[in-house]
Design a protein around this motif. Structure first.
Motif, PDB file in Angstrom:
ATOM      1  N   LEU A  98      43.147  19.338 -15.167  1.00  0.00           N
ATOM      2  CA  LEU A  98      43.119  20.627 -14.825  1.00  0.00           C
ATOM      3  C   LEU A  98      42.521  20.571 -13.171  1.00  0.00           C
ATOM      4  O   LEU A  98      43.308  20.895 -12.314  1.00  0.00           O
ATOM      5  CB  LEU A  98      42.620  21.399 -15.639  1.00  0.00           C
ATOM      6  CG  LEU A  98      43.031  21.545 -16.939  1.00  0.00           C
ATOM      7  CD1 LEU A  98      42.155  22.541 -17.801  1.00  0.00           C
ATOM      8  CD2 LEU A  98      44.362  22.121 -16.923  1.00  0.00           C
ATOM      9  N   PHE A  99      41.244  20.100 -13.236  1.00  0.00           N
ATOM     10  CA  PHE A  99      40.587  20.417 -11.863  1.00  0.00           C
ATOM     11  C   PHE A  99      39.626  18.987 -11.543  1.00  0.00           C
ATOM     12  O   PHE A  99      39.243  18.601 -12.597  1.00  0.00           O
ATOM     13  CB  PHE A  99      39.708  21.704 -11.812  1.00  0.00           C
ATOM     14  CG  PHE A  99      40.447  22.658 -11.984  1.00  0.00           C
ATOM     15  CD1 PHE A  99      40.381  23.697 -12.811  1.00  0.00           C
ATOM     16  CD2 PHE A  99      41.454  23.256 -10.981  1.00  0.00           C
ATOM     17  CE1 PHE A  99      41.007  24.971 -13.240  1.00  0.00           C
ATOM     18  CE2 PHE A  99      42.067  24.363 -10.798  1.00  0.00           C
ATOM     19  CZ  PHE A  99      41.835  25.322 -12.170  1.00  0.00           C
ATOM     20  N   MET A 100      39.283  18.692 -10.262  1.00  0.00           N
ATOM     21  CA  MET A 100      38.446  18.010  -9.852  1.00  0.00           C
ATOM     22  C   MET A 100      37.508  18.762  -9.039  1.00  0.00           C
ATOM     23  O   MET A 100      38.049  19.285  -7.944  1.00  0.00           O
ATOM     24  CB  MET A 100      38.831  16.489  -9.379  1.00  0.00           C
ATOM     25  CG  MET A 100      37.819  15.731  -9.052  1.00  0.00           C
ATOM     26  SD  MET A 100      38.145  14.045  -8.883  1.00  0.00           S
ATOM     27  CE  MET A 100      39.021  14.231  -7.410  1.00  0.00           C
ATOM     28  N   LEU A 101      36.326  18.813  -9.215  1.00  0.00           N
ATOM     29  CA  LEU A 101      35.229  19.472  -8.321  1.00  0.00           C
ATOM     30  C   LEU A 101      34.100  18.330  -7.875  1.00  0.00           C
ATOM     31  O   LEU A 101      33.706  17.606  -8.667  1.00  0.00           O
ATOM     32  CB  LEU A 101      34.598  20.587  -9.216  1.00  0.00           C
ATOM     33  CG  LEU A 101      35.626  21.591 -10.115  1.00  0.00           C
ATOM     34  CD1 LEU A 101      34.959  22.090 -11.092  1.00  0.00           C
ATOM     35  CD2 LEU A 101      36.141  22.473  -8.789  1.00  0.00           C
ATOM     36  N   THR A 102      34.033  18.584  -6.720  1.00  0.00           N
ATOM     37  CA  THR A 102      33.129  17.672  -5.969  1.00  0.00           C
ATOM     38  C   THR A 102      32.010  18.228  -5.218  1.00  0.00           C
ATOM     39  O   THR A 102      30.859  17.976  -4.941  1.00  0.00           O
ATOM     40  CB  THR A 102      33.610  16.666  -4.989  1.00  0.00           C
ATOM     41  OG1 THR A 102      34.387  17.076  -4.124  1.00  0.00           O
ATOM     42  CG2 THR A 102      34.577  15.749  -5.742  1.00  0.00           C
ATOM     43  N   SER A 103      32.220  19.443  -4.702  1.00  0.00           N
ATOM     44  CA  SER A 103      31.515  20.359  -3.904  1.00  0.00           C
ATOM     45  C   SER A 103      30.996  21.527  -4.602  1.00  0.00           C
ATOM     46  O   SER A 103      31.795  22.354  -5.109  1.00  0.00           O
ATOM     47  CB  SER A 103      32.050  20.612  -2.693  1.00  0.00           C
ATOM     48  OG  SER A 103      32.488  19.361  -2.025  1.00  0.00           O
ATOM     49  N   SER A 104      29.795  21.909  -4.316  1.00  0.00           N
ATOM     50  CA  SER A 104      29.248  23.212  -4.873  1.00  0.00           C
ATOM     51  C   SER A 104      29.848  24.455  -4.145  1.00  0.00           C
ATOM     52  O   SER A 104      30.290  24.608  -2.806  1.00  0.00           O
ATOM     53  CB  SER A 104      27.840  23.324  -4.545  1.00  0.00           C
ATOM     54  OG  SER A 104      26.963  22.536  -5.835  1.00  0.00           O
TER      55      SER A 104
END
Lengths: 113, 116
Positions: free
Chosen positions: B46-52
Motif C-alpha cells: 500500500l504505502f512506504m513512509l520515510t519522512s514524518s
C-alpha cells in the motif's frame, strides 16, 4: 514478468517427515525472507538472507533450515523438530537500499496429517 | 529488541464508516515503514513512509508517519466490503553502508471486517 514463485501452494506432510518449500525470484533482489503466518496473526520471521551463501535466524528459526546457494533461490526445510508446523508460509524479497518495498510470493499452506 | 505493535487487532465496521489503524514501533536505526493489505494469500503493498508528517494518499486510503512518537496511522474513509482484509505494518532498518539490509519486521496485523 518478474516476481516471486512459491511452490507448492498446498502441502501435506506426515508427522516426523521433513519437507522443503520452494521460493524462486527473478527480480534480481538481494535479500530474501521466510515468514510464518498462523490464523488471525501477523507474519513472524523464520530466516532471512541478505546475500548468497549467507543467512540469519529470525524470531522463530527452531525446527527450520534454509540455504542460499543462488541469488534467485531460498528454499525452506521444515524439519521433524518443528513441533507445530501447520501454517501458511510466505516468502518475500527486497532490493538493496534505498528501495525496501518487499514483494511476496503467493504462499504455501502446509498441513501436517 | 526490535518490535512493531498494531492496534486494534480486529475491527468490525459498516460500509461508509471511516477507520483508523495504528502501528507503533521500536526499531534500532529506523529506515522506513510500510503498510500492506492481505486478503487471501500474498500481502499487497500500500504505502512506504520515510519522512514524518507527509501524508501518502491512494484513493480512500491515506497514511502518515510520526518519527518522533514512533507510530503511523492508516486511514480508510467511506469503507467498502472490499476493504475487508488483514492490514499489516512493517518496519525496515536503515542501510548501514556495509550492504546490510537487515530484517523486515512485521506487526501482528489488524483484521478489518466491513459489513454491508
Amino acid at each position: 514478468d518478474g516476481g516471486i514463485t512459491q511452490s507448492p501452494k498446498y502441502l501435506f506432510r506426515k508427522e516426523g517427515q521433513n519437507v522443503t518449500l520452494s521460493c524462486e525470484q527473478n527480480l534480481n533482489h538481494d535479500a530474501m525472507y521466510w515468514y510464518r503466518q498462523d490464523p488471525g496473526q501477523g507474519l513472524r520471521l523464520i530466516y532471512y538472507s541478505q546475500i548468497v551463501n549467507d543467512f540469519q535466524k529470525g524470531d522463530i528459526a527452531e525446527g527450520y533450515s534454509v540455504s542460499r546457494e543462488k541469488k534467485e533461490s531460498f528454499p525452506l526445510t521444515v524439519t521433524s523438530a518443528q513441533k507445530n508446523p501447520t501454517a501458511f508460509y510466505l516468502c518475500a524479497s527486497t532490493r538493496g537500499q534505498p528501495n525496501t518495498e518487499a514483494f511476496f510470493g503467493q504462499g504455501t499452506r502446509l498441513t501436517v496429517v | 529488541e526490535d518490535k512493531v505493535v498494531q492496534s486494534p487487532l480486529s475491527l468490525v465496521v459498516h460500509e461508509g464508516d471511516t477507520v483508523t489503524l495504528n502501528c507503533s514501533y521500536e526499531v534500532t536505526n529506523f529506515r522506513s515503514l510500510l503498510w500492506y493489505k492481505q486478503e487471501k494469500k500474498a500481502p499487497t503493498f500500500l504505502f512506504m513512509l520515510t519522512s514524518s508528517g507527509i501524508e501518502k494518499k491512494s484513493g480512500r486510503l491515506s497514511s502518515i508517519l510520526d518519527k518522533k512518537e514512533l507510530f503511523s496511522i492508516l486511514n480508510i474513509t467511506a469503507t467498502q466490503t472490499g476493504d475487508s482484509a488483514v492490514y499489516l505494518c512493517a518496519v525496515t532498518p536503515r542501510y548501514d553502508g556495509s550492504g546490510n539490509t537487515g530484517k523486515l519486521i512485521f506487526g501482528q496485523g489488524t483484521t478489518l471486517q466491513v459489513k454491508p
